[in-house]
Design a protein around this motif. Structure first.
Motif, PDB file in Angstrom:
ATOM      1  N   GLY A  60     -51.163  21.839  31.711  1.00 58.79           N
ATOM      2  CA  GLY A  60     -50.795  20.850  30.699  1.00 58.79           C
ATOM      3  C   GLY A  60     -49.300  20.746  30.520  1.00 58.79           C
ATOM      4  N   ILE A  61     -48.900  20.139  29.437  1.00 56.41           N
ATOM      5  CA  ILE A  61     -47.491  20.075  29.059  1.00 56.41           C
ATOM      6  C   ILE A  61     -47.389  20.402  27.564  1.00 56.41           C
ATOM      7  N   ASN A  62     -46.160  20.464  27.075  1.00 59.81           N
ATOM      8  CA  ASN A  62     -45.961  20.641  25.633  1.00 59.81           C
ATOM      9  C   ASN A  62     -45.372  19.359  25.078  1.00 59.81           C
ATOM     10  N   SER A  63     -46.150  18.630  24.310  1.00 63.60           N
ATOM     11  CA  SER A  63     -45.645  17.380  23.753  1.00 63.60           C
ATOM     12  C   SER A  63     -46.221  17.182  22.361  1.00 63.60           C
ATOM     13  N   ARG A  64     -45.345  17.259  21.361  1.00 66.50           N
ATOM     14  CA  ARG A  64     -45.797  17.181  19.971  1.00 66.50           C
ATOM     15  C   ARG A  64     -44.974  16.191  19.189  1.00 66.50           C
ATOM     16  N   LEU A  65     -45.621  15.514  18.252  1.00 61.29           N
ATOM     17  CA  LEU A  65     -44.923  14.747  17.236  1.00 61.29           C
ATOM     18  C   LEU A  65     -44.632  15.743  16.121  1.00 61.29           C
ATOM     19  N   ASP A  66     -43.364  15.880  15.714  1.00 52.87           N
ATOM     20  CA  ASP A  66     -43.132  16.901  14.682  1.00 52.87           C
ATOM     21  C   ASP A  66     -43.448  16.363  13.288  1.00 52.87           C
ATOM     22  N   ALA A  67     -43.649  17.293  12.364  1.00 55.55           N
ATOM     23  CA  ALA A  67     -44.177  16.949  11.039  1.00 55.55           C
ATOM     24  C   ALA A  67     -43.245  16.000  10.289  1.00 55.55           C
ATOM     25  N   MET A  68     -41.938  16.188  10.429  1.00 55.80           N
ATOM     26  CA  MET A  68     -41.008  15.340   9.686  1.00 55.80           C
ATOM     27  C   MET A  68     -41.066  13.897  10.193  1.00 55.80           C
ATOM     28  N   GLN A  69     -41.138  13.747  11.506  1.00 59.61           N
ATOM     29  CA  GLN A  69     -41.249  12.388  12.060  1.00 59.61           C
ATOM     30  C   GLN A  69     -42.578  11.749  11.663  1.00 59.61           C
ATOM     31  N   ALA A  70     -43.643  12.547  11.656  1.00 60.76           N
ATOM     32  CA  ALA A  70     -44.952  12.010  11.261  1.00 60.76           C
ATOM     33  C   ALA A  70     -44.907  11.531   9.812  1.00 60.76           C
ATOM     34  N   ALA A  71     -44.225  12.299   8.952  1.00 62.36           N
ATOM     35  CA  ALA A  71     -44.132  11.927   7.530  1.00 62.36           C
ATOM     36  C   ALA A  71     -43.352  10.620   7.374  1.00 62.36           C
ATOM     37  N   ILE A  72     -42.277  10.483   8.129  1.00 62.20           N
ATOM     38  CA  ILE A  72     -41.468   9.256   8.080  1.00 62.20           C
ATOM     39  C   ILE A  72     -42.294   8.068   8.583  1.00 62.20           C
ATOM     40  N   LEU A  73     -42.996   8.290   9.692  1.00 69.10           N
ATOM     41  CA  LEU A  73     -43.795   7.208  10.282  1.00 69.10           C
ATOM     42  C   LEU A  73     -44.932   6.792   9.355  1.00 69.10           C
ATOM     43  N   ASP A  74     -45.485   7.759   8.648  1.00 70.65           N
ATOM     44  CA  ASP A  74     -46.598   7.440   7.756  1.00 70.65           C
ATOM     45  C   ASP A  74     -46.143   6.519   6.619  1.00 70.65           C
ATOM     46  N   VAL A  75     -44.915   6.718   6.152  1.00 72.66           N
ATOM     47  CA  VAL A  75     -44.358   5.783   5.148  1.00 72.66           C
ATOM     48  C   VAL A  75     -44.137   4.417   5.792  1.00 72.66           C
ATOM     49  N   LYS A  76     -43.475   4.418   6.939  1.00 74.13           N
ATOM     50  CA  LYS A  76     -43.080   3.139   7.542  1.00 74.13           C
ATOM     51  C   LYS A  76     -44.277   2.322   8.048  1.00 74.13           C
ATOM     52  N   LEU A  77     -45.355   3.008   8.406  1.00 75.22           N
ATOM     53  CA  LEU A  77     -46.551   2.289   8.878  1.00 75.22           C
ATOM     54  C   LEU A  77     -47.070   1.319   7.809  1.00 75.22           C
ATOM     55  N   GLN A  78     -46.911   1.691   6.551  1.00 73.47           N
ATOM     56  CA  GLN A  78     -47.362   0.806   5.469  1.00 73.47           C
ATOM     57  C   GLN A  78     -46.554  -0.490   5.416  1.00 73.47           C
ATOM     58  N   TYR A  79     -45.350  -0.454   5.964  1.00 74.21           N
ATOM     59  CA  TYR A  79     -44.487  -1.643   5.940  1.00 74.21           C
ATOM     60  C   TYR A  79     -44.520  -2.404   7.263  1.00 74.21           C
ATOM     61  N   LEU A  80     -45.290  -1.899   8.222  1.00 75.95           N
ATOM     62  CA  LEU A  80     -45.212  -2.486   9.560  1.00 75.95           C
ATOM     63  C   LEU A  80     -45.563  -3.977   9.572  1.00 75.95           C
ATOM     64  N   ASP A  81     -46.625  -4.353   8.879  1.00 74.65           N
ATOM     65  CA  ASP A  81     -47.004  -5.774   8.902  1.00 74.65           C
ATOM     66  C   ASP A  81     -45.915  -6.641   8.267  1.00 74.65           C
TER      67      ASP A  81
END
Ligand SMILES: *Cc1c(COP(=O)(O)O)cnc(C)c1O
Length: 368
Positions: free
Chosen positions: A226-247
């Motif tokens: 395999g490989i090591n590929s992770r979304l880190d928690a801080m980026q996930a938290a930022i994305l979770d906020v911004k996803l609400q504004y995506l539309d």
């Protein structure tokens, strides 16, 4: 080209709070935020499964690795894309096979697909370029007929809808895998690197998850390489906020595109972006064709303080790194011509009408 600070300022309180929460939690890798965001992304695009990963390049690599291919297997894609798409095919010992683009949409020309299918073809890898979908309905008919897997590189088109049969659905959910990049300037961008993969089949999801985690389902037991590929928690938290504004962000881009369209449709020397009837357009880029002297126009605009970009100046089949594939100039004339004519104008969620009018007026004057 983009204004990420203004976009942040508008949602600063929410973002700062989420970042602080992650710091206070002391869970910086994996953890609940990463899972929550994956769940919300799956909900947004209406796929069964979603998995965060390190970036959009890894996302394509993981999807390819999850398909259990053999060295020498062929993957059909477009020569007019960001290099990441093709790079991972080559890195895995697979063979990129190019198809020319549709000159109107800049996407892989589905009508030419069957000409390059051989008995080694295993995957079709369309890229939904600039914010508009490849013609997926026809592509899927061909994929199904030849029993091929499909990975959609959706790095530039999160939120785009495509018509498949009689049904409209989000790009990335039509094929076996859809991949995303959350590079800061993408339509949904984080504050660093980030990516994701979506899938509808459980076996695809579990395999991708295992591959992204060192090839392991159970810690310290390795089933595949395999490989090591992770979304880190801080980026996930930022994305979770911004996803609400995506539309809302998409609507702002579409509104800006309409203003460009209206002002530039009748101007001699440029062609505005085509809108395919089987796709919406989320305008990751607003890309004109400039019929003559594109480079001079770019320089003139720069002298007036107006940035513009050439995505992409040289097709991948003509790049030194990919000479080993044996392609030559003239093999993909539409992709090659696009490289000479495309010019992307500033496009982002904070573009003001004054800024657009300044860009439009200067552009028209330079063309006159
Ligand atoms: C941005 C992009 C990628 C790669 O994404 P990263 O997050 O930078 O790795 C892949 N394909 C396309 C078409 C892209 O535009």
């Amino acid at each position: 080209m983009v204004d990420l600070v203004s976009q942040y300022t508008a949602i600063k309180q929410e973002i700062d709070q989420e970042i602080q929460n992650v710091i206070n939690s002391s869970i910086y890798i994996n953890g609940p935020k990463v899972g929550e965001f994956a769940c919300n992304l799956a909900g947004y695009v209406e796929s069964k499964y979603a998995l965060g990963c390190g970036n959009g390049t890894d996302a394509i690599q993981i999807a390819l690795m999850a398909l259990d291919l053999q060295p020498g297997d062929e993957v059909i894609t477009t020569p007019f894309t960001f290099v990441a798409t093709v790079e991972v095919i080559s890195l895995l010992g697979l063979v990129p096979k190019f198809v020319d683009i549709d000159p109107q949409t800049f996407n892989l020309d589905v009508s030419q697909l069957e000409d390059v299918i051989t008995d080694r073809t295993r995957v079709i890898l369309p890229v939904h370029l600039f914010g508009q979908a490849t013609e997926m309905s026809r592509l899927m008919t061909i994929a199904n007929k030849h029993n091929l897997s499909v990975i959609e590189d959706n790095a530039q088109s999160i939120g785009c809808d495509v018509k498949v049969g009689e049904k409209w659905q989000k790009t990335a959910t039509v094929g076996d895998f859809g991949t995303f990049s959350f590079f800061p300037s993408k339509n949904l961008g984080c504050y660093g690197d980030g990516g994701a993969i979506v899938a509808n089949k459980e076996e695809h999801y579990t395999r991708a998850k295992m591959i992204a985690k060192h090839g392991s389902k159970l810690k310290y037991h390795y089933d595949v390489i395999g490989i090591n590929s992770r979304l880190d928690a801080m980026q996930a938290a930022i994305l979770d906020v911004k996803l609400q504004y995506l539309d809302d962000y998409i609507q702002r881009r579409q509104h800006a595109a309409e203003i460009y369209d209206t002002s530039l449709a009748e101007i001699e020397g440029v062609t505005i972006p085509h809108r395919a009837d089987y796709s919406t357009h989320v305008f990751h880029q607003y890309t004109l064709r400039v019929n003559a002297n594109r480079d001079k126009l770019k320089e003139d605009l720069a002298a007036q303080g107006i940035p513009s970009m050439i995505y992409y100046p040289k097709a991948l089949h003509l790049q030194p790194a990919y000479q080993y594939l044996g392609y030559k100039e003239g093999d993909f004339p539409h992709a090659e011509l696009a490289c000479k004519e495309v010019l992307s104008l500033p496009m982002h969620t904070e573009l003001s009408i004054d800024q657009q009018n300044f860009i439009i007026d200067n552009l028209i004057n330079n063309l006159a």
